[in-house]
Design a protein around this motif. Structure first.
Motif, PDB file in Angstrom:
ATOM      1  N   UNK A 100       0.830  -1.197   0.000  1.00 33.21           N
ATOM      2  CA  UNK A 100       0.000   0.000   0.000  1.00 33.21           C
ATOM      3  C   UNK A 100       0.870   1.255   0.000  1.00 33.21           C
ATOM      4  N   UNK A 101       0.854   1.967  -1.108  1.00 27.03           N
ATOM      5  CA  UNK A 101       1.634   3.194  -1.253  1.00 27.03           C
ATOM      6  C   UNK A 101       0.796   4.370  -0.747  1.00 27.03           C
ATOM      7  N   UNK A 102       0.627   4.403   0.555  1.00 22.86           N
ATOM      8  CA  UNK A 102      -0.176   5.439   1.201  1.00 22.86           C
ATOM      9  C   UNK A 102       0.268   5.576   2.649  1.00 22.86           C
ATOM     10  N   UNK A 103      -0.041   6.726   3.236  1.00 26.54           N
ATOM     11  CA  UNK A 103       0.330   6.956   4.633  1.00 26.54           C
ATOM     12  C   UNK A 103      -0.631   7.908   5.303  1.00 26.54           C
ATOM     13  N   UNK A 104      -0.464   8.070   6.602  1.00 26.51           N
ATOM     14  CA  UNK A 104      -1.346   8.951   7.355  1.00 26.51           C
ATOM     15  C   UNK A 104      -1.025  10.420   7.119  1.00 26.51           C
ATOM     16  N   UNK A 107       4.329  12.563   4.395  1.00 22.72           N
ATOM     17  CA  UNK A 107       5.709  12.074   4.451  1.00 22.72           C
ATOM     18  C   UNK A 107       5.851  10.786   5.256  1.00 22.72           C
ATOM     19  N   UNK A 108       4.734  10.060   5.427  1.00 24.76           N
ATOM     20  CA  UNK A 108       4.803   8.755   6.079  1.00 24.76           C
ATOM     21  C   UNK A 108       4.149   7.718   5.174  1.00 24.76           C
ATOM     22  N   UNK A 109       4.427   6.450   5.468  1.00 20.85           N
ATOM     23  CA  UNK A 109       3.823   5.370   4.700  1.00 20.85           C
ATOM     24  C   UNK A 109       3.443   4.247   5.664  1.00 20.85           C
ATOM     25  N   UNK A 110       2.350   3.579   5.378  1.00 20.76           N
ATOM     26  CA  UNK A 110       1.892   2.477   6.227  1.00 20.76           C
ATOM     27  C   UNK A 110       3.003   1.437   6.343  1.00 20.76           C
TER      28      UNK A 110
END
Length: 271
Positions: A100-104, A107-110
């Motif tokens: 999953x190329x996403x984050x909260x 500049x963060x990633x799961x």
């Protein structure tokens, strides 16, 4: 294989992501072998990807990285289409291999996607849109983790045609690519050279777009150099024709494809 112009299917937009990592033997790529008997590319060894959904164009999705206009210029499409292609790339990668190329935040990633296992299954079954999932979990798409790589169009003569944009991305630290999808019979990490050697031995089937990306990436030794590359992205439309009764596909750089292995292309293409 000729068809009347008005009977030629219009290619559907699709996104494919080449996941890379730095392994002990060098640059490694994630590959999956599709379940045999599937309507498209059944039994073929490919990179994660699939068709763009209408919901991928959701304008409300929060985005980190280069603006949509930058992606539109790189792929030669309008901004709305560019956003759908990038969102589809992130969604398909999550559905097909759990990355999953996403984050909260921007500049963060799961770090661990196992908590979203049920949502991943619902996404694959189209019981949940990617936008709904991201919004509920307050996640931001990390488009900056992707790089545009290539553009292949399924040849005229195929019943299913795709206009596919290829991306590259490094697997985020802490995440594990897997094969927990209904579309994969097996998954593996290989260096480009090892994947091509496997194909030479007749242990896999590589269609022209996949083989070409493996050949191209065999020139890189590490992920940093892949991410730093800025390949010229020109649409490639292979040509189907028959030679001595055998179906053949012509495409740039095809000589190595037909000379290198005893298992030339045969069957439906995956571009």
């Amino acid at each position: 294989m000729s068809e009347e112009p008005d009977l030629v299917p219009t290619p559907k937009d699709a996104s494919t992501v080449i996941l890379v990592r730095d392994g002990d033997p060098g640059l490694e790529l994630f590959l999956l072998r599709r379940v045999g008997g599937m309507a498209f590319a059944g039994g073929m060894t490919v990179f994660p990807g699939g068709g763009v959904d209408l919901s991928d164009a959701d304008a409300s999705l929060e985005w980190a990285g280069p603006p949509v206009e930058w992606w539109a210029e790189r792929f030669g499409v309008d901004p709305s289409r560019a956003k759908a292609l990038v969102c589809a790339a992130v969604r398909e990668t999550f559905e097909e291999c759990g990355v999953l190329l996403a984050g909260e935040t921007h500049d963060t990633v799961v770090a661990d996607t196992s908590q979203y296992r049920a949502d991943r299954e619902r996404l694959e079954k189209r019981e949940l849109t990617f936008g709904e999932f991201l919004t509920r979990e307050n996640l931001v798409i990390r488009a900056d983790l992707l790089r545009p790589w290539a553009n292949w169009i399924t040849p005229i003569g195929e019943k299913r045609r795709y206009d596919t944009r290829f991306f590259v991305a490094v697997v985020p630290e802490g995440q594990q690519a897997d094969g927990e999808t209904s579309e994969a019979a097996a998954v593996s990490w290989h260096t480009p050279e090892a994947a091509i050697a496997q194909w030479r031995r007749g242990e896999s089937i590589l269609l022209p777009p996949t083989w070409t990306q493996l050949e191209t990436l065999s020139r890189f030794s590490e992920t940093a150099s892949v991410l730093a590359a800025e390949p010229e992205i020109e649409p490639i439309l292979p040509l189907l024709h028959t030679v001595d009764g055998t179906l053949r596909v012509d495409f740039p750089g095809m000589d190595g494809y037909y000379e290198a292995g005893p298992h030339p292309w045969a069957g439906p293409s995956r571009a």
